[in-house]
Every structure is written in C-alpha cells, then in structure tokens.
Design a protein around this motif. Sequence first.
Motif, PDB file in Angstrom:
ATOM      1  N   ASP A 195       0.749  -1.194   0.009  1.00 34.57           N
ATOM      2  CA  ASP A 195      -0.066   0.038  -0.164  1.00 34.57           C
ATOM      3  C   ASP A 195       0.911   1.301   0.116  1.00 34.57           C
ATOM      4  O   ASP A 195       1.779   1.124   0.639  1.00 34.57           O
ATOM      5  CB  ASP A 195      -0.999   0.005   1.283  1.00 34.57           C
ATOM      6  CG  ASP A 195      -1.992  -1.027   1.084  1.00 34.57           C
ATOM      7  OD1 ASP A 195      -2.352  -1.445  -0.091  1.00 34.57           O
ATOM      8  OD2 ASP A 195      -2.561  -1.469   2.074  1.00 34.57           O
ATOM      9  N   GLN A 196       0.484   2.331  -0.791  1.00 35.72           N
ATOM     10  CA  GLN A 196       0.930   3.430  -0.585  1.00 35.72           C
ATOM     11  C   GLN A 196       0.562   4.440   0.401  1.00 35.72           C
ATOM     12  O   GLN A 196      -0.661   4.532   0.409  1.00 35.72           O
ATOM     13  CB  GLN A 196       0.964   4.023  -1.834  1.00 35.72           C
ATOM     14  CG  GLN A 196       1.419   3.220  -3.306  1.00 35.72           C
ATOM     15  CD  GLN A 196       3.022   3.055  -3.014  1.00 35.72           C
ATOM     16  OE1 GLN A 196       3.712   3.706  -2.857  1.00 35.72           O
ATOM     17  NE2 GLN A 196       3.268   1.685  -3.193  1.00 35.72           N
ATOM     18  N   GLU A 197       1.438   5.331   1.006  1.00 30.05           N
ATOM     19  CA  GLU A 197       0.902   6.210   1.930  1.00 30.05           C
ATOM     20  C   GLU A 197       0.629   7.481   1.449  1.00 30.05           C
ATOM     21  O   GLU A 197      -0.357   8.217   1.989  1.00 30.05           O
ATOM     22  CB  GLU A 197       1.786   6.272   3.051  1.00 30.05           C
ATOM     23  CG  GLU A 197       2.194   5.164   3.951  1.00 30.05           C
ATOM     24  CD  GLU A 197       3.000   5.362   5.260  1.00 30.05           C
ATOM     25  OE1 GLU A 197       3.378   6.352   5.278  1.00 30.05           O
ATOM     26  OE2 GLU A 197       3.333   4.251   5.691  1.00 30.05           O
ATOM     27  N   PHE A 198       1.234   7.870   0.304  1.00 32.04           N
ATOM     28  CA  PHE A 198       1.338   9.155  -0.287  1.00 32.04           C
ATOM     29  C   PHE A 198       1.154   9.185  -1.647  1.00 32.04           C
ATOM     30  O   PHE A 198       2.132   8.610  -2.304  1.00 32.04           O
ATOM     31  CB  PHE A 198       2.294  10.180   0.042  1.00 32.04           C
ATOM     32  CG  PHE A 198       2.411  11.468  -0.176  1.00 32.04           C
ATOM     33  CD1 PHE A 198       1.391  12.576   0.798  1.00 32.04           C
ATOM     34  CD2 PHE A 198       2.638  12.028  -1.214  1.00 32.04           C
ATOM     35  CE1 PHE A 198       1.232  13.933   0.258  1.00 32.04           C
ATOM     36  CE2 PHE A 198       2.871  13.445  -1.668  1.00 32.04           C
ATOM     37  CZ  PHE A 198       1.915  14.322  -0.545  1.00 32.04           C
ATOM     38  N   SER A 199       0.468   9.927  -2.470  1.00 38.47           N
ATOM     39  CA  SER A 199       0.422  10.060  -3.892  1.00 38.47           C
ATOM     40  C   SER A 199       1.147  11.322  -4.292  1.00 38.47           C
ATOM     41  O   SER A 199       0.614  12.497  -4.202  1.00 38.47           O
ATOM     42  CB  SER A 199      -0.899  10.096  -4.485  1.00 38.47           C
ATOM     43  OG  SER A 199      -0.966  10.275  -6.016  1.00 38.47           O
ATOM     44  N   GLN A 200       2.125  11.128  -4.931  1.00 37.09           N
ATOM     45  CA  GLN A 200       3.060  12.350  -5.396  1.00 37.09           C
ATOM     46  C   GLN A 200       2.097  12.965  -6.511  1.00 37.09           C
ATOM     47  O   GLN A 200       2.387  14.330  -6.717  1.00 37.09           O
ATOM     48  CB  GLN A 200       4.381  11.834  -5.801  1.00 37.09           C
ATOM     49  CG  GLN A 200       5.429  11.315  -4.828  1.00 37.09           C
ATOM     50  CD  GLN A 200       5.916  12.384  -4.036  1.00 37.09           C
ATOM     51  OE1 GLN A 200       5.851  13.910  -4.404  1.00 37.09           O
ATOM     52  NE2 GLN A 200       6.245  12.087  -2.716  1.00 37.09           N
ATOM     53  N   THR A 201       1.717  12.289  -7.377  1.00 34.56           N
ATOM     54  CA  THR A 201       0.990  12.705  -8.382  1.00 34.56           C
ATOM     55  C   THR A 201      -0.217  13.748  -7.901  1.00 34.56           C
ATOM     56  O   THR A 201      -0.416  14.939  -8.320  1.00 34.56           O
ATOM     57  CB  THR A 201       0.304  11.579  -9.328  1.00 34.56           C
ATOM     58  OG1 THR A 201       1.339  10.887  -9.884  1.00 34.56           O
ATOM     59  CG2 THR A 201      -0.712  12.269 -10.656  1.00 34.56           C
ATOM     60  N   LEU A 251      -2.904  21.837  -9.606  1.00 33.24           N
ATOM     61  CA  LEU A 251      -3.953  21.678 -10.701  1.00 33.24           C
ATOM     62  C   LEU A 251      -3.608  20.245 -11.615  1.00 33.24           C
ATOM     63  O   LEU A 251      -4.555  19.910 -12.120  1.00 33.24           O
ATOM     64  CB  LEU A 251      -4.185  23.106 -11.798  1.00 33.24           C
ATOM     65  CG  LEU A 251      -4.547  24.368 -10.780  1.00 33.24           C
ATOM     66  CD1 LEU A 251      -4.763  25.329 -11.866  1.00 33.24           C
ATOM     67  CD2 LEU A 251      -5.658  23.968  -9.822  1.00 33.24           C
ATOM     68  N   TYR A 252      -2.333  20.317 -11.618  1.00 30.49           N
ATOM     69  CA  TYR A 252      -2.023  19.025 -12.433  1.00 30.49           C
ATOM     70  C   TYR A 252      -2.137  17.813 -11.553  1.00 30.49           C
ATOM     71  O   TYR A 252      -2.607  16.722 -12.102  1.00 30.49           O
ATOM     72  CB  TYR A 252      -0.385  19.112 -12.438  1.00 30.49           C
ATOM     73  CG  TYR A 252       0.131  17.846 -13.130  1.00 30.49           C
ATOM     74  CD1 TYR A 252       0.470  17.741 -14.488  1.00 30.49           C
ATOM     75  CD2 TYR A 252       0.551  16.883 -12.054  1.00 30.49           C
ATOM     76  CE1 TYR A 252       1.086  16.513 -14.930  1.00 30.49           C
ATOM     77  CE2 TYR A 252       1.362  15.556 -12.770  1.00 30.49           C
ATOM     78  CZ  TYR A 252       1.529  15.533 -13.910  1.00 30.49           C
ATOM     79  OH  TYR A 252       2.104  14.222 -14.531  1.00 30.49           O
ATOM     80  N   SER A 253      -2.236  17.978 -10.253  1.00 34.30           N
ATOM     81  CA  SER A 253      -2.544  16.914  -9.533  1.00 34.30           C
ATOM     82  C   SER A 253      -3.907  16.305  -9.356  1.00 34.30           C
ATOM     83  O   SER A 253      -4.269  15.313  -9.295  1.00 34.30           O
ATOM     84  CB  SER A 253      -2.011  16.934  -8.016  1.00 34.30           C
ATOM     85  OG  SER A 253      -0.720  17.438  -7.992  1.00 34.30           O
ATOM     86  N   THR A 254      -4.961  17.540  -9.198  1.00 35.85           N
ATOM     87  CA  THR A 254      -6.310  17.297  -8.971  1.00 35.85           C
ATOM     88  C   THR A 254      -7.317  17.078 -10.438  1.00 35.85           C
ATOM     89  O   THR A 254      -7.933  16.330 -10.142  1.00 35.85           O
ATOM     90  CB  THR A 254      -6.906  18.497  -8.170  1.00 35.85           C
ATOM     91  OG1 THR A 254      -6.641  19.638  -9.112  1.00 35.85           O
ATOM     92  CG2 THR A 254      -6.164  18.772  -6.875  1.00 35.85           C
ATOM     93  N   SER A 255      -6.451  17.574 -11.517  1.00 39.75           N
ATOM     94  CA  SER A 255      -7.299  17.510 -12.522  1.00 39.75           C
ATOM     95  C   SER A 255      -7.349  16.097 -13.310  1.00 39.75           C
ATOM     96  O   SER A 255      -8.096  15.521 -13.851  1.00 39.75           O
ATOM     97  CB  SER A 255      -6.791  18.377 -13.554  1.00 39.75           C
ATOM     98  OG  SER A 255      -5.518  18.044 -14.096  1.00 39.75           O
ATOM     99  N   GLY A 256      -5.913  15.408 -13.211  1.00 44.95           N
ATOM    100  CA  GLY A 256      -5.897  14.012 -13.898  1.00 44.95           C
ATOM    101  C   GLY A 256      -5.186  14.349 -15.224  1.00 44.95           C
ATOM    102  O   GLY A 256      -5.158  13.426 -15.917  1.00 44.95           O
ATOM    103  N   VAL A 257      -5.127  15.582 -15.747  1.00 44.10           N
ATOM    104  CA  VAL A 257      -4.226  16.141 -16.848  1.00 44.10           C
ATOM    105  C   VAL A 257      -3.108  15.982 -16.610  1.00 44.10           C
ATOM    106  O   VAL A 257      -2.156  16.811 -16.202  1.00 44.10           O
ATOM    107  CB  VAL A 257      -5.082  17.321 -17.305  1.00 44.10           C
ATOM    108  CG1 VAL A 257      -4.202  17.780 -18.759  1.00 44.10           C
ATOM    109  CG2 VAL A 257      -6.467  17.284 -17.609  1.00 44.10           C
TER     110      VAL A 257
END
Length: 366
Positions: free
Chosen positions: A29-35, A228-234
Amino acid sequence: MSKISREITAVLFCGFITLFGLLHIFLPDQEFSQTENRTLAQFPVFRWSNLADGSYTTKLEEYLSDQFPLRDGWMGLKTRYEYLLGKREFHNVYLCGDTLVSKVETADRAEQNLDFLRRLGEKTELPVYLGLIPTAAAVWRDRLPAGAESFDQRAYLERAKAVPGLIWADIAGALTEHADEPVYYRTDHHWTSLGAYYGYAALMEAMGESPAPLGKGETVSEDFYGTLYSTSGVHWLPPDSIERYVSGKDVTVEDVYKGTTGGLYVDSFLDEKDQYSSFLGGIAPLRIVHNPEAATDKKLLLVRDSYSDSLAPFLSQYFGEIHLLDLRYFRTSAAQYAQDSGMDLIFVCYSVENFVKDADAVFLAQ
C-alpha cells in the motif's frame, strides 16, 4: 455472440479480475500520492460499531479506490479518454490548451468578508492597504473553454475597491495589463514570481513609492507540477519552471511557532512534489522576515494566504520587517496584533478564490 466468444470474454474478464486482485494483495500500500499530492486512505480498523453505522464500508471503499493497482495510470487514461470525447473540465479545473485554470465558484462568505474588511479599517488608525488577487480564471478568461462557468471576480473586485477606510492596491489591474506574460503557472493555481512582482509593484504605487526594477531572474526548477496538475488528472502537460528575482542575501525568516530561523528560500522543497513551498518553506501561522539592508526600516503586517510566499521576497527589499500572518492558523485580531507589534501599516493580500470562502476572515473585524 457465439458460445466460443462468450467463453473467451468470460475468461478474459475473470483473468482481469484475478490479475488485479493479486496485484492488490502483493503490491504494498502507498501512503502518499506524489501525483495527487495527498495522503492516501489506509486499510480501516474493523469494529462492529463501525460496521453497524456504515462508516467501515465507506472507509473500505475509499481504501480500495486509493490503493487500486496502477491507479495513476488508470486515472490518466480515463482523463485522456474524456478529453477525446470533448470534455474540457476535470474536477473543477479547466484545460485551456497547455494551461490548467481553476474554476472559482460563488461562496456564501464573499459579501460578509468585505464587511469584515470595513470593520478592520475602523478598528485601527494605521493605514490599511487591500490587494485582492484575481486568479487565472479572471485574468486569462479569454482562454477558458466556451461556456465555462466561473465566479465573476471582476465585479467582486469592484465591490472590494469601494470598501471605505482602505487604500486600494490595484493588483488586478497590474496583472491584467500584463496578461500576455506568464503571470500564473500553467499547472498550479498560484501566480508566478513574475506575477508576484507585479503585485508588489501595485502596492508600492498605492503607497506613492517606486518599485524596485525586476532584474534578471534565476531559474531554480524546470520540472514543477502544481496542484492543478494533481487534482485534474491531466497528466500530459509539460512542467512549469520556477524563477527567483531576489537573492535573499542578508534576509532572515523567523518561523515563530517552530522557533526556527532560515532564509527566503528552502531549496530542499525543489526535490519534492510541492516545489512552490520552496518560497519561505510553505504553510506557517506566523513568519517574520527581517532585512537590515532594506530600503526602509518600516514594519509591515501582511495578512495573507499562500500567494504571499512568493510575494515576500519582493516586499523584503523595501520593508525592514514583515510579519506574515495567516489567520487560518493564527486566529487573532489583526488590528490588535498590529498595535502590539508596532506595525507601520497593514496589507491584506489574498487571492479572490480563497478570500470569498475564508471563514477565518472574521478575525479582520475583531
């Protein structure tokens, strides 16, 4: 569909489910998403009470979603598919060519917070300057997709400008005048160092002072992917770069809560996802910037949000001491703090997007 086709489909489906089930079991399991720049849900602790009230199954769904194997890749694939279908808004973020712009929505506190500003002007004899920062959705409105909805920031700024007892710093006018320049990041909601310079110049002009020349910038990063890169999925846009125009020599920054002292920049953040925090070091309730070589020994109370992290270096050239007060984390009367700390003036500087929904703006009125 023939019997053989149905059997092949069933085998492929079962194989897909089995494969991802095994990946879910064996991949850690991952604790943090860098993306996405956020903490991911972890496997919930089972309790009969949580099962009975439904909270356990809710947390389990969040866990399975956050820990889905190859999640970032699937999210990117989904967003690309929706883009090909003509979609241009992703999680309240507009895709405008090679630029991401946050959608600003109407907030219930917008008018109330203007009244809090008026009451601040009544509570202090110090000059109070106001500089609300429009977001890219206002300054770059011509880049938004056709029919894109967003809060009317320009009309709101006109109402803010009319608040009695305050001196208007026309940051919006300065940014609009330079709208053809990179005054905002393409993948982040903040203004760039260049945009922050124009904000600084607007305050200087409101004070009747001449801003220091911009000077030559130094590029300290060329691989910045913002919120915005992180939240948009673009996730197919090229990264931003980060520039600095003030050396920070002789400037010290005191973190009052941590009891530590550093400089204008924290370079270690340039190796992390949140590179914008390299300005001052990210979120803090109260910081004090000292510059013995500043043009004046004036003391400024800057009531602010995170946009002022990249604004502070420019202000440090003029003010000998700057107190950066974030009312979201340091809940105190701004007027009383200014009096107790011997400030010469107050500058309230927020992005419109944050100010219209800030519940802690009430401390402006106390």
